[in-house]
Design a protein around this motif. Structure first.
Motif, PDB file in Angstrom:
ATOM      1  N   PHE A 179       4.217  -5.878  -2.528  1.00 20.22           N
ATOM      2  CA  PHE A 179       4.107  -5.359  -1.165  1.00 20.22           C
ATOM      3  C   PHE A 179       3.765  -6.542  -0.261  1.00 20.22           C
ATOM      4  CE2 PHE A 179       2.455  -2.194  -4.189  1.00 20.22           C
ATOM      5  CZ  PHE A 179       3.428  -1.209  -4.037  1.00 20.22           C
ATOM      6  N   TYR A 188       0.989  -6.369   2.406  1.00 21.16           N
ATOM      7  CA  TYR A 188      -0.344  -5.906   2.014  1.00 21.16           C
ATOM      8  C   TYR A 188      -1.363  -7.014   2.248  1.00 21.16           C
ATOM      9  CZ  TYR A 188      -3.977  -3.656  -0.801  1.00 21.16           C
ATOM     10  OH  TYR A 188      -5.141  -3.057  -1.228  1.00 21.16           O
ATOM     11  N   HIS A 202       0.951   4.852  -3.423  1.00 13.34           N
ATOM     12  CA  HIS A 202       2.136   4.268  -2.808  1.00 13.34           C
ATOM     13  C   HIS A 202       3.199   4.046  -3.886  1.00 13.34           C
ATOM     14  CE1 HIS A 202       4.301   2.143   0.341  1.00 13.34           C
ATOM     15  NE2 HIS A 202       4.614   1.247  -0.577  1.00 13.34           N
ATOM     16  N   PHE A 241       6.458   2.764  -5.759  1.00 15.53           N
ATOM     17  CA  PHE A 241       7.226   1.529  -5.712  1.00 15.53           C
ATOM     18  C   PHE A 241       8.192   1.465  -6.886  1.00 15.53           C
ATOM     19  CE2 PHE A 241       3.730   0.325  -8.384  1.00 15.53           C
ATOM     20  CZ  PHE A 241       4.180  -0.685  -9.214  1.00 15.53           C
TER      21      PHE A 241
END
Length: 142
Positions: free
Chosen positions: A65, A68, A134, A136
């Motif tokens: 990410f 992030y 989240h 992914f």
């Protein structure tokens, strides 16, 4: 010798053990862990030294990410962070039971390690838009 349901008996020296004085969220009874590298760069197992059935798949979130970012300061963690090259931020991954579902990373509650001092904690980011689950694409890992 550390028993492990996933890996069999593990040879772990005292200098590999990372202390989590407050445990992890939901697992406050486990205080000592070892970080084991997985097959791919940026992926590890955080394995309890005390409980052979307790291991977490963790990732370096910035490898997956790119946007992030976590601000770690003295109010966030209960240990020295002055030498930031020894600070590692990881996120716990939940692997789905259903093979058609995607794994998720808990971006809201990262694990922060001071690798030089062999200590860590899990931080709950308040007032954060990061989700605790989240999804992914885990195929990017291979």
């Amino acid at each position: 010798m550390v028993p492990s349901r996933l890996f069999g008996p593990l040879q772990v020296s005292n200098d590999q053990i990372i202390s989590f004085p407050e445990g992890l969220l939901g697992f406050t009874g486990a205080h000592r862990f070892v970080l084991l590298p997985a097959a791919s760069d940026g992926i590890f197992w955080l394995h309890s030294v005390e409980e052979g059935n307790l291991a977490f798949l963790v990732i370096e979130p910035t490898k997956f990410f790119t946007d992030y970012a976590v601000e770690v300061d003295a109010q966030t963690v209960p240990f020295d962070i002055s030498d930031d090259k020894n600070i590692v931020v990881l996120t716990i991954v939940t692997l789905p039971r259903d093979p058609d579902s995607q794994p998720t990373a808990n971006l809201r509650a990262p694990v922060v390690l001071n690798y030089a001092h062999r200590c860590g904690c899990q931080v709950l980011l308040k007032n954060s838009d990061y989700p605790p689950q989240h999804a992914f694409d885990f195929s990017l890992v291979a």
